[in-house]
Motif scaffolding. Structure first.
Motif, PDB file in Angstrom:
ATOM      1  N   ARG A  47       9.042  44.461  17.050  1.00 42.50           N
ATOM      2  CA  ARG A  47       8.377  44.483  15.749  1.00 42.50           C
ATOM      3  C   ARG A  47       7.020  43.774  15.815  1.00 42.50           C
ATOM      4  O   ARG A  47       6.003  44.323  15.412  1.00 42.50           O
ATOM      5  CB  ARG A  47       9.292  43.803  14.719  1.00 42.50           C
ATOM      6  N   ARG A  51       4.682  46.735  17.430  1.00 36.24           N
ATOM      7  CA  ARG A  51       4.284  47.498  16.233  1.00 36.24           C
ATOM      8  C   ARG A  51       3.071  46.900  15.562  1.00 36.24           C
ATOM      9  O   ARG A  51       2.239  47.612  15.020  1.00 36.24           O
ATOM     10  CB  ARG A  51       5.414  47.511  15.204  1.00 36.24           C
ATOM     11  N   ARG A  52       2.987  45.571  15.571  1.00 37.91           N
ATOM     12  CA  ARG A  52       1.957  44.916  14.750  1.00 37.91           C
ATOM     13  C   ARG A  52       0.763  44.444  15.562  1.00 37.91           C
ATOM     14  O   ARG A  52      -0.068  43.715  15.053  1.00 37.91           O
ATOM     15  CB  ARG A  52       2.563  43.715  14.014  1.00 37.91           C
ATOM     16  N   VAL A  77       8.152  53.258  16.956  1.00 36.38           N
ATOM     17  CA  VAL A  77       7.472  54.240  16.103  1.00 36.38           C
ATOM     18  C   VAL A  77       6.896  55.334  17.003  1.00 36.38           C
ATOM     19  O   VAL A  77       6.070  55.049  17.871  1.00 36.38           O
ATOM     20  CB  VAL A  77       6.336  53.586  15.283  1.00 36.38           C
ATOM     21  N   VAL A 152      -1.354  56.843  11.748  1.00 35.01           N
ATOM     22  CA  VAL A 152      -1.191  55.655  12.595  1.00 35.01           C
ATOM     23  C   VAL A 152      -2.608  55.235  13.004  1.00 35.01           C
ATOM     24  O   VAL A 152      -3.427  56.093  13.339  1.00 35.01           O
ATOM     25  CB  VAL A 152      -0.343  55.994  13.851  1.00 35.01           C
ATOM     26  N   GLN A 164      -2.030  51.228  16.828  1.00 30.75           N
ATOM     27  CA  GLN A 164      -1.235  50.142  16.238  1.00 30.75           C
ATOM     28  C   GLN A 164      -0.421  50.727  15.096  1.00 30.75           C
ATOM     29  O   GLN A 164      -0.970  51.305  14.157  1.00 30.75           O
ATOM     30  CB  GLN A 164      -2.172  49.025  15.761  1.00 30.75           C
ATOM     31  N   ALA A 165       0.891  50.557  15.149  1.00 34.89           N
ATOM     32  CA  ALA A 165       1.760  51.222  14.175  1.00 34.89           C
ATOM     33  C   ALA A 165       1.721  50.574  12.799  1.00 34.89           C
ATOM     34  O   ALA A 165       1.778  51.261  11.783  1.00 34.89           O
ATOM     35  CB  ALA A 165       3.201  51.237  14.698  1.00 34.89           C
ATOM     36  N   GLU A 166       1.614  49.256  12.750  1.00 34.50           N
ATOM     37  CA  GLU A 166       1.632  48.565  11.449  1.00 34.50           C
ATOM     38  C   GLU A 166       0.467  47.590  11.376  1.00 34.50           C
ATOM     39  O   GLU A 166       0.186  46.881  12.350  1.00 34.50           O
ATOM     40  CB  GLU A 166       2.942  47.767  11.276  1.00 34.50           C
ATOM     41  N   GLY A 167      -0.177  47.524  10.212  1.00 37.46           N
ATOM     42  CA  GLY A 167      -1.237  46.540   9.981  1.00 37.46           C
ATOM     43  C   GLY A 167      -2.483  46.772  10.810  1.00 37.46           C
ATOM     44  O   GLY A 167      -3.220  45.830  11.096  1.00 37.46           O
ATOM     45  N   GLU A 169      -5.275  48.379  10.102  1.00 35.82           N
ATOM     46  CA  GLU A 169      -6.431  48.864   9.320  1.00 35.82           C
ATOM     47  C   GLU A 169      -7.763  48.473   9.961  1.00 35.82           C
ATOM     48  O   GLU A 169      -8.694  49.244  10.004  1.00 35.82           O
ATOM     49  CB  GLU A 169      -6.368  48.354   7.872  1.00 35.82           C
TER      50      GLU A 169
END
Ligand code: FES
Ligand SMILES: [Fe+2]
Length: 382
Positions: A47, A51-52, A77, A152, A164-167, A169
């Motif tokens: 995680r 992911r982050r 992911v 993504v 990067q799957a999460e966060g 931006e």
């Protein structure tokens, strides 16, 4: 690598005894066995780290044509990266908005559109849903505009691709490289082409893949019948860019450069294997005349997918040249597979047994220490 940088690295070796461990970290470091085999820790790593955080996926040249695709597993992911007609990249969750089938093309070849293999929904390269053949009326209350592929974050720069799957931006290649930008830019990765990439699934924790490349101390013993006659074991060059260690293995011939009277004639790169460990998932090696890139994808606490690509300078490739590069990849995978990874699988079993409380990284393994401290710091922060 610029000549000044090569001279600076060579100067560090002046007066160094090749038979005495150098450089040394301040302290040895202990890592509990659980860091490699605890399932709860593994879920945290997936995680927080996979992911982050930005994942380096490979070189830009892999996606040369509009419609070219690359898939990746970002901490569980499924991701699909697609070259757009304007030359940019977009990333998507590799799952159809109808009933979830992966939409990547089975061979990764460039396609003008993305077509789901299950019921044939068609997406444009930008992920928007273009058509639901024979079934538009059946989905009238699910407007097409709501059924685009999910995004993504991707970034590209210095000839490299990140996702990067999460966060993600604010993701940029520069932020992901954490200070290695100018050195990576010097390689001119845009002038390379992928010769071949191969995948394998290994039966050990993902960190043991990276550990393999973080020190040269093991060369004398483990590689006595392969690379030990040509490489130095006791000395290497160890640095880091943020969380990413750079471990440079040295050929025995490197010290001869220092005997050349003029620094203008000094050459470092022909005598070295420069390895950038991009925590957590990528490892790029510059080796004399080519680039190798390893992508590490954790599948389970003791199972890891490893993809190894070899990239050569752009130019006409005869069958003979291709054969030369493929042979390089054969040798690389043979030495790492039969010598390093075979042992890593046994180390994982030993760590899993519960009989070994911890591993001890020596002061002569500074990159290994840096990597594991960076991993622990990222987990604590995440
Ligand atoms: S799951 Fe993709 S078209 Fe049905
Ligand atoms: Fe090795």
């Amino acid at each position: 690598m610029k000549h000044e940088r090569q001279v600076e690295l060579l100067k560090r070796l002046k007066g160094i005894d090749p038979h005495t461990p150098w450089p040394l970290a301040e302290h040895a470091h202990r890592n509990p066995a659980g860091a490699y085999v605890d399932p709860a820790r593994f879920e945290d790593e997936k995680r927080v780290l996979f992911r982050r955080r930005p994942q380096m996926l490979g070189l830009s040249c892999e996606l040369a044509q509009p419609g070219a695709q690359m898939t990746a597993n970002l901490g569980g992911v499924p991701a699909l990266i697609v070259r757009q007609t304007d030359g940019s990249l977009r990333g998507f969750v590799n799952a159809c908005r109808h009933r979830g089938a992966p939409v990547s093309s089975p061979d990764g070849a460039a396609r003008p559109r993305i077509t789901c293999p299950y019921h044939g929904w068609v997406y444009d390269l930008d992920g928007s849903l273009a058509a639901r053949p024979y079934a538009e009326d059946a989905f009238a209350d699910a407007p097409k505009a709501d059924c685009a592929l999910l995004p993504v974050a991707v970034a590209e720069g210095y000839g490299l691709i990140f996702a990067q799957a999460e966060g993600g931006e604010g993701l940029t290649a520069a932020s992901a490289l954490a200070g290695a930008e100018s050195e990576i830019a010097d390689y001119g990765l845009g002038g390379y082409v992928l010769v071949e990439a191969r995948e394998q699934v290994v039966d050990f924790n993902w960190k043991l893949v990276l550990d393999t490349f973080c020190e040269s101390y093991h060369i004398r013993a483990l590689h006595k019948n392969s690379i030990a006659p040509t490489y130095l074991s006791e000395i290497s060059i160890s640095d880091a860019f943020g969380p990413h260690p750079r471990m440079i293995g040295l050929l025995k011939t490197v010290l001869d450069e220092l005997d050349k009277p003029s620094e203008a004639d000094w050459r470092f790169l022909p005598h070295s294997t420069t390895q950038y460990i991009f925590m957590p998932s990528g490892l790029m090696t510059y080796q004399r005349d080519h680039i190798e890139f390893w992508r590490v994808e954790p599948l389970a606490v003791g199972k890891t997918r490893v993809r190894t690509g070899i990239y050569a300078p752009e130019g006409p490739m005869s069958e003979k040249t291709l054969g030369y590069w493929r042979k390089n990849l054969d040798i690389l995978l043979k030495v790492t597979g039969e010598e390093d990874f075979a042992l890593m699988a046994k180390i994982h079993q030993n760590l899993s047994s519960g009989a070994l409380p911890e591993l001890i990284y020596g002061r002569n393994e500074p990159c290994l220490i840096h990597l594991h401290k960076a991993i622990d710091a990222a987990l604590a922060a995440g």
